[in-house]
Design a protein around this motif. Sequence first.
Motif, PDB file in Angstrom:
ATOM      1  N   ARG A  35      -8.603   2.045 -37.412  1.00 32.57           N
ATOM      2  CA  ARG A  35      -7.320   2.356 -38.016  1.00 32.57           C
ATOM      3  C   ARG A  35      -6.238   1.431 -37.484  1.00 32.57           C
ATOM      4  N   CYS A  36      -5.399   0.985 -38.388  1.00 31.84           N
ATOM      5  CA  CYS A  36      -4.274   0.158 -38.011  1.00 31.84           C
ATOM      6  C   CYS A  36      -3.177   1.049 -37.458  1.00 31.84           C
ATOM      7  N   THR A  37      -2.603   0.630 -36.336  1.00 31.21           N
ATOM      8  CA  THR A  37      -1.537   1.441 -35.744  1.00 31.21           C
ATOM      9  C   THR A  37      -0.200   1.171 -36.416  1.00 31.21           C
ATOM     10  N   GLY A  38      -0.163   0.164 -37.287  1.00 35.15           N
ATOM     11  CA  GLY A  38       1.078  -0.168 -37.972  1.00 35.15           C
ATOM     12  C   GLY A  38       1.174   0.514 -39.318  1.00 35.15           C
ATOM     13  N   CYS A  39       0.307   0.086 -40.267  1.00 40.18           N
ATOM     14  CA  CYS A  39       0.391   0.623 -41.624  1.00 40.18           C
ATOM     15  C   CYS A  39      -0.581   1.779 -41.836  1.00 40.18           C
ATOM     16  N   LEU A  40      -1.366   2.115 -40.802  1.00 41.21           N
ATOM     17  CA  LEU A  40      -2.292   3.250 -40.843  1.00 41.21           C
ATOM     18  C   LEU A  40      -3.415   3.076 -41.870  1.00 41.21           C
ATOM     19  N   ARG A  41      -3.646   1.845 -42.331  1.00 39.43           N
ATOM     20  CA  ARG A  41      -4.814   1.595 -43.172  1.00 39.43           C
ATOM     21  C   ARG A  41      -6.066   1.832 -42.326  1.00 39.43           C
ATOM     22  N   ARG A  42      -7.119   2.282 -42.985  1.00 37.74           N
ATOM     23  CA  ARG A  42      -8.378   2.462 -42.280  1.00 37.74           C
ATOM     24  C   ARG A  42      -9.409   1.506 -42.845  1.00 37.74           C
ATOM     25  N   TYR A  43     -10.130   0.871 -41.950  1.00 41.41           N
ATOM     26  CA  TYR A  43     -11.145  -0.088 -42.347  1.00 41.41           C
ATOM     27  C   TYR A  43     -12.523   0.450 -41.979  1.00 41.41           C
ATOM     28  N   PRO A  44     -13.504   0.172 -42.806  1.00 39.01           N
ATOM     29  CA  PRO A  44     -14.848   0.713 -42.547  1.00 39.01           C
ATOM     30  C   PRO A  44     -15.539  -0.013 -41.393  1.00 39.01           C
ATOM     31  N   LEU A  45     -16.415   0.705 -40.734  1.00 35.68           N
ATOM     32  CA  LEU A  45     -17.298   0.117 -39.740  1.00 35.68           C
ATOM     33  C   LEU A  45     -18.680   0.011 -40.382  1.00 35.68           C
ATOM     34  N   VAL A  46     -19.196  -1.199 -40.471  1.00 36.03           N
ATOM     35  CA  VAL A  46     -20.518  -1.411 -41.053  1.00 36.03           C
ATOM     36  C   VAL A  46     -21.448  -1.886 -39.947  1.00 36.03           C
ATOM     37  N   ASP A  47     -22.393  -1.016 -39.591  1.00 36.81           N
ATOM     38  CA  ASP A  47     -23.310  -1.320 -38.494  1.00 36.81           C
ATOM     39  C   ASP A  47     -22.541  -1.656 -37.219  1.00 36.81           C
ATOM     40  N   GLY A  48     -21.439  -0.950 -37.010  1.00 40.48           N
ATOM     41  CA  GLY A  48     -20.667  -1.155 -35.800  1.00 40.48           C
ATOM     42  C   GLY A  48     -19.726  -2.333 -35.856  1.00 40.48           C
ATOM     43  N   ILE A  49     -19.703  -2.999 -36.989  1.00 45.20           N
ATOM     44  CA  ILE A  49     -18.828  -4.159 -37.129  1.00 45.20           C
ATOM     45  C   ILE A  49     -17.653  -3.783 -38.024  1.00 45.20           C
ATOM     46  N   PRO A  50     -16.450  -3.937 -37.553  1.00 45.84           N
ATOM     47  CA  PRO A  50     -15.313  -3.601 -38.402  1.00 45.84           C
ATOM     48  C   PRO A  50     -15.163  -4.603 -39.548  1.00 45.84           C
ATOM     49  N   VAL A  51     -14.978  -4.081 -40.735  1.00 46.14           N
ATOM     50  CA  VAL A  51     -14.787  -4.932 -41.900  1.00 46.14           C
ATOM     51  C   VAL A  51     -13.292  -4.947 -42.210  1.00 46.14           C
ATOM     52  N   LEU A  52     -12.649  -6.001 -41.736  1.00 48.32           N
ATOM     53  CA  LEU A  52     -11.196  -6.063 -41.831  1.00 48.32           C
ATOM     54  C   LEU A  52     -10.773  -6.907 -43.022  1.00 48.32           C
ATOM     55  N   LEU A  53     -10.997  -6.352 -44.193  1.00 45.21           N
ATOM     56  CA  LEU A  53     -10.571  -7.025 -45.405  1.00 45.21           C
ATOM     57  C   LEU A  53      -9.526  -6.151 -46.090  1.00 45.21           C
ATOM     58  N   ALA A  54      -8.474  -6.783 -46.533  1.00 48.17           N
ATOM     59  CA  ALA A  54      -7.362  -6.019 -47.092  1.00 48.17           C
ATOM     60  C   ALA A  54      -7.796  -5.211 -48.302  1.00 48.17           C
ATOM     61  N   ASP A  55      -8.824  -5.684 -49.022  1.00 48.76           N
ATOM     62  CA  ASP A  55      -9.252  -4.963 -50.218  1.00 48.76           C
ATOM     63  C   ASP A  55     -10.427  -4.038 -49.937  1.00 48.76           C
ATOM     64  N   ARG A  56     -10.715  -3.815 -48.660  1.00 47.86           N
ATOM     65  CA  ARG A  56     -11.821  -2.929 -48.303  1.00 47.86           C
ATOM     66  C   ARG A  56     -11.332  -1.689 -47.574  1.00 47.86           C
ATOM     67  N   THR A  57     -10.075  -1.386 -47.702  1.00 49.54           N
ATOM     68  CA  THR A  57      -9.565  -0.240 -46.975  1.00 49.54           C
ATOM     69  C   THR A  57     -10.194   1.036 -47.505  1.00 49.54           C
TER      70      THR A  57
END
Length: 58
Positions: A35-57
């Motif tokens: 989770r972003c502490t700024g805009c509170l977007r949540r990003y998925p964890l795939v196999d323990g790897i965070p997927v930090l893509l703006a269109d994958r929230t």
Amino acid sequence: MDGKMNTSPLLPEDLRWVVCPVCHQPLESQPESIRCTGCLRRYPLVDGIPVLLADRTL
Ligand SMILES: [Zn+2]
């Protein structure tokens, strides 16, 4: 060598160098997402790897 390995998928320290791709604020790890502490977007964890893509929230 005691054979012990750090098996944590993601430590808070791992996020020090990662920022939100949208607002560039720090991220915090949650049980099944990041989770972003700024805009509170949540990003998925795939196999323990965070997927930090703006269109994958979640
Ligand atoms: Zn953000």
